[in-house]
Each structure stands twice: as structure tokens, then as C-alpha cells.
Design a protein around this motif. Structure first.
Motif, PDB file in Angstrom:
ATOM      1  N   ALA A  22       0.656  81.337  59.384  1.00  0.00           N
ATOM      2  CA  ALA A  22       1.873  82.142  59.291  1.00  0.00           C
ATOM      3  C   ALA A  22       2.717  81.916  60.539  1.00  0.00           C
ATOM      4  CB  ALA A  22       1.541  83.624  59.140  1.00  0.00           C
ATOM      5  N   TYR A  23       4.006  81.684  60.324  1.00  0.00           N
ATOM      6  CA  TYR A  23       4.934  81.449  61.432  1.00  0.00           C
ATOM      7  C   TYR A  23       6.254  82.124  61.104  1.00  0.00           C
ATOM      8  CZ  TYR A  23       7.981  78.933  64.703  1.00  0.00           C
ATOM      9  OH  TYR A  23       8.897  78.618  65.673  1.00  0.00           O
ATOM     10  N   ALA A  24       6.693  83.021  61.982  1.00  0.00           N
ATOM     11  CA  ALA A  24       7.946  83.746  61.796  1.00  0.00           C
ATOM     12  C   ALA A  24       8.761  83.615  63.082  1.00  0.00           C
ATOM     13  CB  ALA A  24       7.691  85.204  61.463  1.00  0.00           C
ATOM     14  N   PRO A  25       9.527  82.542  63.233  1.00  0.00           N
ATOM     15  CA  PRO A  25      10.296  82.347  64.465  1.00  0.00           C
ATOM     16  C   PRO A  25      11.342  83.418  64.703  1.00  0.00           C
ATOM     17  CG  PRO A  25      10.933  80.749  62.793  1.00  0.00           C
ATOM     18  CD  PRO A  25       9.721  81.441  62.277  1.00  0.00           C
ATOM     19  N   SER A  26      11.760  84.109  63.646  1.00  0.00           N
ATOM     20  CA  SER A  26      12.703  85.219  63.773  1.00  0.00           C
ATOM     21  C   SER A  26      12.453  86.176  62.628  1.00  0.00           C
ATOM     22  CB  SER A  26      14.159  84.718  63.743  1.00  0.00           C
ATOM     23  OG  SER A  26      14.526  84.349  62.418  1.00  0.00           O
ATOM     24  N   SER A  27      13.136  87.320  62.653  1.00  0.00           N
ATOM     25  CA  SER A  27      12.967  88.291  61.570  1.00  0.00           C
ATOM     26  C   SER A  27      13.581  87.808  60.272  1.00  0.00           C
ATOM     27  CB  SER A  27      13.607  89.629  61.970  1.00  0.00           C
ATOM     28  OG  SER A  27      15.007  89.475  62.132  1.00  0.00           O
ATOM     29  N   LYS A  28      14.341  86.712  60.312  1.00  0.00           N
ATOM     30  CA  LYS A  28      14.985  86.192  59.106  1.00  0.00           C
ATOM     31  C   LYS A  28      14.287  84.968  58.539  1.00  0.00           C
ATOM     32  CE  LYS A  28      19.548  87.880  60.550  1.00  0.00           C
ATOM     33  NZ  LYS A  28      20.954  87.516  60.813  1.00  0.00           N
ATOM     34  N   THR A  29      13.336  84.428  59.253  1.00  0.00           N
ATOM     35  CA  THR A  29      12.695  83.190  58.837  1.00  0.00           C
ATOM     36  C   THR A  29      11.185  83.377  58.782  1.00  0.00           C
ATOM     37  OG1 THR A  29      14.437  81.941  59.958  1.00  0.00           O
ATOM     38  CG2 THR A  29      12.465  80.728  59.320  1.00  0.00           C
ATOM     39  N   SER A  30      10.557  82.851  57.732  1.00  0.00           N
ATOM     40  CA  SER A  30       9.104  82.947  57.620  1.00  0.00           C
ATOM     41  C   SER A  30       8.559  81.698  56.960  1.00  0.00           C
ATOM     42  CB  SER A  30       8.699  84.188  56.816  1.00  0.00           C
ATOM     43  OG  SER A  30       9.151  84.091  55.479  1.00  0.00           O
ATOM     44  N   ILE A  31       7.375  81.274  57.421  1.00  0.00           N
ATOM     45  CA  ILE A  31       6.639  80.160  56.839  1.00  0.00           C
ATOM     46  C   ILE A  31       5.202  80.626  56.649  1.00  0.00           C
ATOM     47  CG2 ILE A  31       5.821  77.795  57.155  1.00  0.00           C
ATOM     48  CD1 ILE A  31       8.263  77.337  58.968  1.00  0.00           C
ATOM     49  N   ASN A  32       4.657  80.443  55.461  1.00  0.00           N
ATOM     50  CA  ASN A  32       3.284  80.863  55.169  1.00  0.00           C
ATOM     51  C   ASN A  32       2.564  79.795  54.368  1.00  0.00           C
ATOM     52  OD1 ASN A  32       2.763  83.965  55.863  1.00  0.00           O
ATOM     53  ND2 ASN A  32       4.898  83.736  55.236  1.00  0.00           N
ATOM     54  N   VAL A  33       1.317  79.538  54.738  1.00  0.00           N
ATOM     55  CA  VAL A  33       0.454  78.607  54.013  1.00  0.00           C
ATOM     56  C   VAL A  33      -0.897  79.283  53.813  1.00  0.00           C
ATOM     57  CG1 VAL A  33      -0.608  76.330  53.969  1.00  0.00           C
ATOM     58  CG2 VAL A  33       1.613  76.633  55.095  1.00  0.00           C
ATOM     59  N   SER A  34      -1.458  79.182  52.631  1.00  0.00           N
ATOM     60  CA  SER A  34      -2.790  79.742  52.387  1.00  0.00           C
ATOM     61  C   SER A  34      -3.622  78.755  51.576  1.00  0.00           C
ATOM     62  CB  SER A  34      -2.699  81.083  51.658  1.00  0.00           C
ATOM     63  OG  SER A  34      -2.163  80.912  50.358  1.00  0.00           O
ATOM     64  N   VAL A  35      -4.904  78.673  51.922  1.00  0.00           N
ATOM     65  CA  VAL A  35      -5.883  77.861  51.207  1.00  0.00           C
ATOM     66  C   VAL A  35      -6.982  78.812  50.734  1.00  0.00           C
ATOM     67  CG1 VAL A  35      -7.522  75.961  51.360  1.00  0.00           C
ATOM     68  CG2 VAL A  35      -5.357  75.842  52.631  1.00  0.00           C
ATOM     69  N   TYR A  36      -7.383  78.732  49.473  1.00  0.00           N
ATOM     70  CA  TYR A  36      -8.315  79.710  48.925  1.00  0.00           C
ATOM     71  C   TYR A  36      -9.390  79.043  48.079  1.00  0.00           C
ATOM     72  CZ  TYR A  36      -5.291  79.028  44.875  1.00  0.00           C
ATOM     73  OH  TYR A  36      -4.580  78.460  43.843  1.00  0.00           O
ATOM     74  N   ASP A  37     -10.466  79.777  47.849  1.00  0.00           N
ATOM     75  CA  ASP A  37     -11.589  79.338  47.024  1.00  0.00           C
ATOM     76  C   ASP A  37     -12.312  80.584  46.544  1.00  0.00           C
ATOM     77  OD1 ASP A  37     -13.781  78.202  45.826  1.00  0.00           O
ATOM     78  OD2 ASP A  37     -14.596  77.280  47.648  1.00  0.00           O
ATOM     79  N   ASN A  38     -12.280  80.862  45.238  1.00  0.00           N
ATOM     80  CA  ASN A  38     -12.960  82.043  44.718  1.00  0.00           C
ATOM     81  C   ASN A  38     -13.308  81.872  43.247  1.00  0.00           C
ATOM     82  OD1 ASN A  38     -10.507  82.816  43.221  1.00  0.00           O
ATOM     83  ND2 ASN A  38      -9.703  83.361  45.230  1.00  0.00           N
ATOM     84  N   ILE A  39     -14.172  82.720  42.764  1.00  0.00           N
ATOM     85  CA  ILE A  39     -14.522  82.771  41.351  1.00  0.00           C
ATOM     86  C   ILE A  39     -13.922  84.039  40.769  1.00  0.00           C
ATOM     87  CG2 ILE A  39     -16.418  83.138  39.737  1.00  0.00           C
ATOM     88  CD1 ILE A  39     -18.093  81.225  41.303  1.00  0.00           C
ATOM     89  N   THR A  40     -13.197  83.897  39.671  1.00  0.00           N
ATOM     90  CA  THR A  40     -12.457  85.030  39.130  1.00  0.00           C
ATOM     91  C   THR A  40     -12.065  84.749  37.688  1.00  0.00           C
ATOM     92  OG1 THR A  40     -10.502  86.423  39.477  1.00  0.00           O
ATOM     93  CG2 THR A  40     -10.265  84.099  39.950  1.00  0.00           C
ATOM     94  N   GLY A  41     -11.503  85.758  37.048  1.00  0.00           N
ATOM     95  CA  GLY A  41     -10.820  85.586  35.782  1.00  0.00           C
ATOM     96  C   GLY A  41      -9.322  85.641  36.023  1.00  0.00           C
ATOM     97  N   PHE A  42      -8.549  85.473  34.950  1.00  0.00           N
ATOM     98  CA  PHE A  42      -7.095  85.493  35.086  1.00  0.00           C
ATOM     99  C   PHE A  42      -6.616  86.804  35.693  1.00  0.00           C
ATOM    100  CE2 PHE A  42      -2.962  86.701  33.253  1.00  0.00           C
ATOM    101  CZ  PHE A  42      -2.165  85.674  33.746  1.00  0.00           C
ATOM    102  N   GLY A  43      -7.167  87.930  35.246  1.00  0.00           N
ATOM    103  CA  GLY A  43      -6.723  89.226  35.756  1.00  0.00           C
ATOM    104  C   GLY A  43      -7.003  89.397  37.233  1.00  0.00           C
ATOM    105  N   GLY A  44      -8.196  88.966  37.675  1.00  0.00           N
ATOM    106  CA  GLY A  44      -8.524  89.078  39.082  1.00  0.00           C
ATOM    107  C   GLY A  44      -7.616  88.240  39.953  1.00  0.00           C
TER     108      GLY A  44
END
Length: 574
Positions: A366-388
Motif C-alpha cells: 500500500a502506498y498513499a503519497p497524498s490524501s488524493k492518491t493511492s496504490i494497493n496490491v494484494s496477493v492471496y491464497d485461500n479455500i472458499t466458495g463463491f459467497g465466501g
């Protein structure tokens, strides 16, 4: 529609409307519809904190904008046919935002009634919206979080979804909501964090999809209930010991109505944080986890042995049949990682470990150089159904965002425009979660990245992601053919909105989606589209809109669809 489905839809609609009317929810469409927006794009003073916040004694900011709208829409089929559909729309909606010291929320809710012109255009009711809120009950200690989604989608023959297309014969409504408390407190030097989430998700028709004559149906997700409880207690490095120590436990359970599928995941673990420098720390954890995926089979015809399909179009679950195990993992889990936080505006966390009997990767940036700008990256791995997966994506949305809607259809886009802050969480898009509505439980691995700028005169952003689903189904059941099938979804979305002058503004959206099915009988689907809209204020409350757009859905096994749309409308904002 069955009585059960009709009742579920009405209950959800009322609950969603009540939730949006609570002081919680975000102005949509940015500068459209005559919102005030003086000033320039300067970020001067942003280092003092969120410009909409109450930190430092500032007054909380609340915006609530109800509206009614009338539209005339024309949609032309350019390929493979040449049908032209026209319909009139009457809509009512609410956009709202609240940013206070202890309560933050954003939401956009819209209901519209479509009146078709001609025999080929049917009347329809459409509910769409998204909301996310955190209510402070005990300041900085106990809060209550809620989120909700209503989306209109078109389902392809391989189970993938694209934005609602009136020329499709498989339009569906997706509803999802979650709620639960979060606790953050201390017992001496020990920090204690805990939360519980109860989620519900429902997908309406189509109930199933035919791949090819004589082949099993693709069973479309019906509904599920999700429980998610987590607790963690730990000390920070340098308080009790030079390193930080912690223990935690969690439980996630999802009950899917289709064939009584169930995901039951329990774990307990201990973790350590080892500071390396003022902004870098090494992380590690070890524990125990038990994961079990199970289901029942469908009722079988006594003569043919074929699975029985009920009046709702879905397989009838054999309640008397024993529960069958599709996947079970029981034993040691571990992970190791690194945390880098050089400033309050930058944070990186990356982990590698073992879980679900294989190597696992996850992390965030997560990087927010100012209150008007944001950059977010996420990598995930889980077991779930569509609802979860959908309720988890909702809980990861920021509490301060602007909703991106298709100006021609009113449908919400896959992403929201997060207002710059590290609190934006792990992402501002739902595309990964909404990529497919197949009913089978799956292991999901993927990455999602978003970047956005929200100035007073211009706003733009882009989101991209990849989601890989390996479906898990019990042998000997009607879903067994889906076991081990791997579907992959690549997507891209972008927007550019801005003010032209004191009375007019524009909005543009583009998107692309490539869904690759591991089932050779399903084929791949590629969907691309773009819209452009012009907004003109007429007085203080009335806004005129003109919009055009095009969308293409390319299928490997079916005819491609290419459409163009145009719309003229008037909105009155109260």
C-alpha cells in the motif's frame, strides 16, 4: 421465480435500503450531476492527514444525496444479429458519505424500473449498489462493520460473468452482505484484536448452464452463509522482549446450499516479529490447521440413475445420503515473511509458507503519497466458495470511496475509487470475486492491483487482476466432473472523469475481461467495453446526461455478441 427466491430478494432489498439510509454511504459519479468542486488539484497540505477526516479536531463530513432519474435508452445489436432494443427508465437512488472520528462509511444504492418498447424488450426491475461502513461503538476499541452488494450480471455458458447485457438470455442478480463486530484493546503490554463476520450471498437465475448435449450441467451457485471468527494477542517488539510475540486462532465456515457443500477451516498459530532496522522486520509463524471440504450427492432417478433437477433448475440434494469428503488437510502450517514500512504512507508485507498441503504465497503493498492518491496490491491464497470470496472482497473495500457506475445501464463497475489512504486495505475491486458463479468450492490464488487519483477537478484510476480457481468436489457426486478443473480470469478496468467548466463534466470507463475455462466443453470468453458520458447542470438540482457505449463478448464455442448503446437522461438531486 419461486416463493423462496422472491422472499429472499425482497428481504435483501429492504435490508440494503435501510443500511444505505443509515448515516453511512458515497457520492457517486464524481463531479457528475452538479456536485460542488471548486479549487484546483493541488495536494498542498495533504501531509496533515485525510482532508475529509476528523483527526486533529476537524469536523466530520457528511454528504447524503437522494435523487430521481428518467432515461431513454437504445441498444443496437451489431453482431451476430441486428436487433434494436429501446426502453425507458425511471430510477430512484441515494449516494452518501460519512467520515467522522469514529465512524466512516460510503455507499451508493439505486433501484430502477425499465419499461420495454416493442415485443423483444421486456420490462424489468434492477437493484444495484455497494456499501461499506465501520461504526465506532467504543472509540478506538469496539466497532461494528457492515458491507453489502447488489449487482446485475450476465452469466456465460462456462459460468463466467460479464456486465449486464440486455441481449443475453442469462441475466442474473447477485446479492451479498456481511456484518459483525471488531475489537481492538490491550491487557497491559498485550494487544488484543478480534472480529466476527456473518455473511450471506445469493445468486438468482440462471440456475444451471448446458455445456453440450449429454454432458453434466454447470451448476450455478445458489446461496451460502459464511462465519468468520479471528482472535490474536501479542506484544510489540521492544515492550516485553526485543522481539514481538503473538498467538492467534481462527475459524471459517461456509455452508453452500448447492448439494450441501461445506468448507470448515480451523487453525491456531504462534508468530514472531524480529526487528532488523527502524523500518524492516522479519516475520514468522507456525501452527496447526484442519481444513475439510464435504458435500452430499444429488437425488438420483431410480430408473436411469441420472441426477434429479428440481423446479428451480438446480440439482436436488439427497439429504439422506452420507456426507462425502472432497478435500481434507490436517497438520502443521508455517510461513515466513518480511515487513517494510518506511513511512506512514508506505507499507509492504510478503509471506511464503505451507498451507493446504502445498506451498502458499500471500502479501500486500500500500502506498498513499497524498490524501488524493493511492496504490494497493494484494496477493492471496485461500479455500472458499463463491459467497465466501465475495463477502471477503466486500470487507476489504475501503470505507471511503466513490462508486463507478455504467452511465448507460446504472450497473456498478467492478471497482470503486478509493480515496487515498493506507486504510484503503487490500483492494478496491470486486472483479476477482465476481469472475465466476460456478457452485463448486475452490482454492483461489491471485493478485489484484489498483491505483487512483481523486483531485477536485480530475479523477482517474486503473485496476488489474488475475484469479486462478481450482475447483474441489467429492468423487461419486454429480459435481465430481468439476474436481481439479482450473479456471483463470484476467481483467483490467480504468476510468477518467473530470470537470469541463462550472456547469459541465465528463466521465469515461473502459474494461476488459478474459476468462479461460479448464473445461474443454466450456470454452473461453473475452469481454471488452467502453462508455463515455457528458453531464450538464441545469440549475441547482437538475442535471442532463448524454452517454454512448459499446461492448463486445467473444466466445470460443458460441456466437460473439457486439452491441452499441446510447442514452439521454435527466436527474433531479434533492
Amino acid at each position: 421465480m419461486t416463493m423462496k427466491a422472491h422472499l429472499s430478494r425482497q428481504i435483501f432489498a429492504v435490508a440494503f435500503a435501510l443500511g444505505a439510509l443509515t448515516p453511512a454511504a458515497a457520492h457517486a459519479q464524481f463531479l457528475s450531476y452538479g456536485e460542488d468542486g471548486g479549487g484546483d488539484d493541488s495536494d498542498a497540505g495533504d501531509e496533515g492527514g485525510d482532508s475529509m477526516g476528523t483527526h486533529g479536531g476537524r469536523v466530520s463530513r457528511v454528504r447524503v444525496t437522494p435523487y430521481i432519474e428518467a432515461q431513454q435508452v437504445a441498444q443496437a445489436e451489431l453482431s451476430p444479429g441486428s436487433d434494436v432494443l429501446t426502453y425507458s427508465v425511471l430510477a430512484a437512488g441515494l449516494d452518501a458519505s460519512l467520515n467522522g472520528r469514529n465512524t466512516q462509511a460510503s455507499a451508493s444504492l439505486r433501484y430502477e424500473r425499465r419499461f420495454g418498447w416493442g415485443k423483444k424488450t421486456n420490462d424489468a426491475d434492477v437493484i444495484s449498489g455497494v456499501a461499506r461502513a465501520s461504526f465506532g461503538i467504543v472509540p478506538r476499541t469496539l466497532s461494528f462493520e457492515v458491507g453489502a452488494l447488489a449487482s446485475r450480471m450476465s452469466v456465460e455458458n462456462n459460468g463466467s460473468t460479464v456486465s449486464g447485457n440486455d441481449l443475453s438470455n442469462s441475466i442474473t442478480q447477485i446479492y451479498s452482505a456481511y456484518a459483525g463486530p471488531s475489537l481492538t484493546t490491550h491487557a497491559g503490554d498485550v494487544a488484543i484484536d478480534a472480529h466476527y463476520r456473518l455473511g450471506y450471498t445469493r445468486v438468482e437465475s440462471p440456475s444451471s448452464l448446458m455445456l453440450a448435449p449429454g454432458q453434466p450441467l454447470v451448476d450455478v451457485f445458489d446461496e451460502s452463509v459464511v462465519h468468520n471468527a479471528q482472535v490474536h494477542a501479542g506484544t510489540r517488539a521492544g515492550t516485553v522482549l526485543p522481539v514481538g510475540l503473538g498467538v492467534g486462532a481462527g475459524w471459517v465456515r461456509e455452508d453452500v446450499s448447492n448439494l450441501d457443500q461445506r468448507v470448515d477451516d480451523k487453525h491456531a498459530r504462534a508468530d514472531i516479529t524480529i526487528p532488523v532496522s527502524s523500518d524492516v522486520a522479519l516475520l514468522g509463524g507456525i501452527g496447526y490447521e484442519h481444513v475439510e471440504i464435504s458435500s452430499r450427492d444429488a437425488v438420483r432417478d431410480t430408473l436411469t440413475g441420472d441426477p434429479v433437477i428440481g423446479p428451480d433448475g438446480r440439482y436436488v440434494t439427497d439429504k439422506s445420503a452420507p456426507r462425502r469428503i472432497a478435500f481434507e488437510s490436517d497438520g502443521l502450517i508455517w510461513d515466513a515473511g518480511v515487513l517494510w514500512r518506511p513511512s506512514r504512507r508506505t507499507a509492504l508485507e510478503a509471506h511464503i509458507g505451507r498451507r493446504y498441503d502445498s506451498t502458499s504465497y500471500y502479501g500486500s503493498f500500500a502506498y498513499a503519497p497524498s490524501s488524493k492518491t493511492s496504490i494497493n496490491v494484494s496477493v492471496y491464497d485461500n479455500i472458499t466458495g463463491f459467497g465466501g470470496m465475495v463477502t471477503n472482497a466486500l470487507s476489504n473495500l475501503p470505507t471511503q470511496f466513490d462508486v463507478l457506475r455504467n452511465p448507460l445501464t446504472g450497473d456498478i463497475g467492478g471497482c470503486v475509487a478509493a480515496q487515498g489512504s493506507l486504510s484503503s486495505g487490500q483492494g478496491a475491486c470486486l472483479n476477482n470475486a465476481l469472475g465466476s458463479v460456478r457452485s463448486s468450492v475452490f482454492r483461489s490464488r491471485g493478485i489484484m492491483a489498483t491505483a487512483g487519483y481523486a483531485g477536485s477537478r480530475v479523477q482517474y484510476g486503473v485496476g488489474a487482476g488475475y484469479d486462478r480457481r481450482k475447483f474441489v468436489a467429492a468423487p461419486g457426486t454429480v459435481l465430481a466432473s468439476a474436481n481439479g478443473v482450473i479456471d483463470e480470469n484476467y481483467w483490467l478496468a480504468g476510468y477518467l472523469n473530470g470537470r469541463i467548466d462550472a456547469n459541465s463534466s465528463f466521465g469515461t470507463n473502459v474494461w476488459a475481461n478474459w476468462y479461460q475455462s479448464g473445461d474443454a466443453l466450456s470454452g473461453d470468453v473475452v469481454a471488452v467495453g467502453a462508455t463515455a458520458a457528458y453531464y450538464r447542470s441545469i440549475g441547482n438540482h437538475l442535471t442532463a446526461t448524454a452517454a454512448i457505449g459499446t461492448e463486445s463478448v467473444n466466445r470460443e464455442l458460441l456466437d460473439d455478441i457486439w452491441t452499441a448503446q446510447a442514452m439521454l437522461g435527466l436527474r433531479y438531486s434533492f
